[in-house]
Scaffold this motif. Structure first.
Motif, PDB file in Angstrom:
ATOM      1  N   TRP A 133       0.833  -1.211   0.000  1.00 57.76           N
ATOM      2  CA  TRP A 133       0.000   0.000   0.000  1.00 57.76           C
ATOM      3  C   TRP A 133       0.869   1.263   0.000  1.00 57.76           C
ATOM      4  CZ3 TRP A 133      -4.770  -0.970   3.744  1.00 57.76           C
ATOM      5  CH2 TRP A 133      -5.574  -1.974   3.179  1.00 57.76           C
ATOM      6  N   VAL A 134       1.774   1.327  -0.956  1.00 62.61           N
ATOM      7  CA  VAL A 134       2.756   2.411  -1.017  1.00 62.61           C
ATOM      8  C   VAL A 134       2.095   3.727  -1.428  1.00 62.61           C
ATOM      9  CG1 VAL A 134       4.882   3.209  -2.124  1.00 62.61           C
ATOM     10  CG2 VAL A 134       4.592   0.774  -1.573  1.00 62.61           C
ATOM     11  N   TYR A 135       2.468   4.805  -0.758  1.00 61.55           N
ATOM     12  CA  TYR A 135       1.992   6.137  -1.130  1.00 61.55           C
ATOM     13  C   TYR A 135       3.118   7.150  -0.962  1.00 61.55           C
ATOM     14  CZ  TYR A 135       1.733   7.180   3.870  1.00 61.55           C
ATOM     15  OH  TYR A 135       2.054   7.367   5.191  1.00 61.55           O
ATOM     16  N   GLY A 136       3.027   8.227  -1.753  1.00 63.50           N
ATOM     17  CA  GLY A 136       4.000   9.308  -1.688  1.00 63.50           C
ATOM     18  C   GLY A 136       3.576  10.368  -2.686  1.00 63.50           C
ATOM     19  N   GLU A 137       4.529  11.164  -3.137  1.00 60.91           N
ATOM     20  CA  GLU A 137       4.205  12.203  -4.106  1.00 60.91           C
ATOM     21  C   GLU A 137       3.955  11.565  -5.469  1.00 60.91           C
ATOM     22  OE1 GLU A 137       7.154  15.237  -4.238  1.00 60.91           O
ATOM     23  OE2 GLU A 137       7.186  15.500  -2.066  1.00 60.91           O
ATOM     24  N   GLY A 138       2.743  11.652  -5.940  1.00 59.84           N
ATOM     25  CA  GLY A 138       2.390  11.036  -7.208  1.00 59.84           C
ATOM     26  C   GLY A 138       0.915  10.697  -7.249  1.00 59.84           C
ATOM     27  N   ASN A 181      -1.512   6.066  -6.304  1.00 59.54           N
ATOM     28  CA  ASN A 181      -1.669   5.561  -4.946  1.00 59.54           C
ATOM     29  C   ASN A 181      -3.091   5.821  -4.444  1.00 59.54           C
ATOM     30  OD1 ASN A 181      -1.754   8.198  -3.377  1.00 59.54           O
ATOM     31  ND2 ASN A 181       0.252   8.411  -4.341  1.00 59.54           N
ATOM     32  N   PHE A 182      -3.464   5.153  -3.381  1.00 59.18           N
ATOM     33  CA  PHE A 182      -4.829   5.201  -2.869  1.00 59.18           C
ATOM     34  C   PHE A 182      -5.217   6.599  -2.386  1.00 59.18           C
ATOM     35  CE2 PHE A 182      -7.706   4.669   0.857  1.00 59.18           C
ATOM     36  CZ  PHE A 182      -8.830   4.223   0.168  1.00 59.18           C
ATOM     37  N   ILE A 183      -4.288   7.323  -1.772  1.00 61.46           N
ATOM     38  CA  ILE A 183      -4.618   8.639  -1.231  1.00 61.46           C
ATOM     39  C   ILE A 183      -5.006   9.602  -2.349  1.00 61.46           C
ATOM     40  CG2 ILE A 183      -3.715  10.671  -0.012  1.00 61.46           C
ATOM     41  CD1 ILE A 183      -2.052   8.779   1.690  1.00 61.46           C
ATOM     42  N   HIS A 184      -4.241   9.611  -3.429  1.00 58.99           N
ATOM     43  CA  HIS A 184      -4.579  10.482  -4.557  1.00 58.99           C
ATOM     44  C   HIS A 184      -5.952  10.122  -5.122  1.00 58.99           C
ATOM     45  CE1 HIS A 184      -4.026  12.957  -8.148  1.00 58.99           C
ATOM     46  NE2 HIS A 184      -4.522  11.927  -8.829  1.00 58.99           N
ATOM     47  N   LYS A 185      -6.197   8.827  -5.288  1.00 64.50           N
ATOM     48  CA  LYS A 185      -7.490   8.382  -5.808  1.00 64.50           C
ATOM     49  C   LYS A 185      -8.625   8.775  -4.864  1.00 64.50           C
ATOM     50  CE  LYS A 185      -5.457   4.425  -8.218  1.00 64.50           C
ATOM     51  NZ  LYS A 185      -5.311   2.953  -8.218  1.00 64.50           N
ATOM     52  N   LEU A 186      -8.406   8.598  -3.574  1.00 65.26           N
ATOM     53  CA  LEU A 186      -9.421   8.927  -2.572  1.00 65.26           C
ATOM     54  C   LEU A 186      -9.804  10.401  -2.629  1.00 65.26           C
ATOM     55  CD1 LEU A 186     -11.020   7.941  -0.002  1.00 65.26           C
ATOM     56  CD2 LEU A 186      -9.043   8.722   1.326  1.00 65.26           C
ATOM     57  N   LEU A 187      -8.806  11.271  -2.703  1.00 68.25           N
ATOM     58  CA  LEU A 187      -9.075  12.708  -2.746  1.00 68.25           C
ATOM     59  C   LEU A 187      -9.748  13.105  -4.062  1.00 68.25           C
ATOM     60  CD1 LEU A 187      -5.799  14.035  -1.074  1.00 68.25           C
ATOM     61  CD2 LEU A 187      -8.054  13.728  -0.032  1.00 68.25           C
ATOM     62  N   SER A 188      -9.432  12.401  -5.134  1.00 66.64           N
ATOM     63  CA  SER A 188     -10.102  12.647  -6.419  1.00 66.64           C
ATOM     64  C   SER A 188     -11.569  12.245  -6.333  1.00 66.64           C
ATOM     65  CB  SER A 188      -9.412  11.868  -7.540  1.00 66.64           C
ATOM     66  OG  SER A 188      -8.078  12.283  -7.706  1.00 66.64           O
ATOM     67  N   TRP A 189     -11.825  11.096  -5.712  1.00 61.90           N
ATOM     68  CA  TRP A 189     -13.211  10.653  -5.529  1.00 61.90           C
ATOM     69  C   TRP A 189     -13.985  11.652  -4.681  1.00 61.90           C
ATOM     70  CZ3 TRP A 189     -11.278   5.225  -3.641  1.00 61.90           C
ATOM     71  CH2 TRP A 189     -10.807   4.498  -4.748  1.00 61.90           C
ATOM     72  N   ALA A 190     -13.326  12.188  -3.655  1.00 56.44           N
ATOM     73  CA  ALA A 190     -13.996  13.116  -2.744  1.00 56.44           C
ATOM     74  C   ALA A 190     -14.411  14.403  -3.450  1.00 56.44           C
ATOM     75  CB  ALA A 190     -13.079  13.439  -1.559  1.00 56.44           C
TER      76      ALA A 190
END
Length: 281
Positions: A150-155, A158-167
């Motif tokens: 579940w790697v995340y970072g600048e880019g 990753n799940f965090i970027h997708k999550l914020l896009s969905w939001a």
């Protein structure tokens, strides 16, 4: 001299930042500059540079697309990895490669996955990552394989970027509450990897943040830290009918590498706050 492949990915970019800070000489290549699936090109580049270390951050990580694009996943995650290992052997470079928790099936019931557990991937992506591990071991006696999750970072991959896009797009969200693993920050991966190289560590290790969580709880933590007021509904992963079957419980223990390097790896929540704090500025 260090060579980095996959230089424009989130992990490659984190390495570039760290090596610049430390003033360590390196050369980073993205896919357009070095397609690792071309053995001839890889050998030519590595022979020319003669690096001390090769860090492979290049990977095909489109988990669902790999179900139908297995040949592409195989070219990068297996053939490409073998090409780099062969080149490393020829010039005497130390080879560092990253694998995945998706080499496991998620059926373990007596704790977190350790390096002693037998892999049994459920999807084509996981199969390709496991084959990549096996190719490294077949070519080299001295290597470092690090399984991450579940790697995340600048880019954006990753799940965090997708999550914020969905939001931004949806009034409320559904997130799987039955998938568990360890969100792992690229900054942690880079710091521990460089320490491992410095201390001459070799072999297979699990490299994740500490602890574990569900995707749902991870999403809630992201929104809480960023102050995002959005309703998230916990649902079973089966709701999404995704092409690739995923392990429901694949958290890995980082105790072995922590002990070998005498380091304390932060819990996932701590690193998440550090990363999101940088996003908030």
């Amino acid at each position: 001299m260090i060579v980095i492949t996959g230089g424009k990915g989130q992990l490659g970019r984190e390495f570039i930042k760290a090596l610049n800070r430390a003033e360590v000489p390196y050369k980073a290549f993205d896919k357009s500059e070095l397609d690792i699936s071309s053995g001839e090109k890889v050998l030519s580049v590595i022979r020319d540079i003669k690096p001390d270390v090769i860090i492979n951050c290049a990977a095909y990580n489109q988990v669902d697309r790999a179900e139908t694009e297995y040949e592409m996943a195989y070219k990068v995650n297996v053939i490409g990895v073998e090409n780099l290992a062969v080149a490393a052997k020829e010039v005497g470079a130390f080879f560092v490669h990253y694998s995945s928790d998706y080499v496991f099936d998620g059926k373990k019931e007596d704790g977190l996955y350790t390096e002693k557990d037998t892999p049994s991937p459920l999807n084509e992506y996981g199969k390709s990552k496991l084959l990549g591990e096996e190719r490294v071991k077949a070519v080299l006696d001295n290597y470092l394989i690090l399984r991450v999750s579940w790697v995340y970072g600048e880019g954006k991959q990753n799940f965090i970027h997708k999550l914020l896009s969905w939001a931004e797009r949806d009034s409320y969200l559904k997130v799987a509450c039955d998938e568990f693993s360890v969100p792992t920050y690229t900054g942690v991966i880079v710091d521990v990897t460089l320490k491992a190289i410095e201390q001459g560590l070799s072999g297979l290790y699990h490299l994740t943040n500490s602890g574990f969580t569900s995707r749902f709880e991870w999403a809630r933590a992201v929104f809480e830290i960023l102050g995002v007021d959005k309703f998230i509904r916990p649902v079973p992963s089966s709701v999404f009918s995704l092409p690739a079957k995923r392990p429901l419980f694949s958290p890995m223990s980082n105790k072995k590498i922590s002990k070998e390097l005498s380091v304390s790896i932060p819990y996932w929540e701590e690193s998440l706050r550090e990363f999101l704090g940088c996003l908030k500025g």
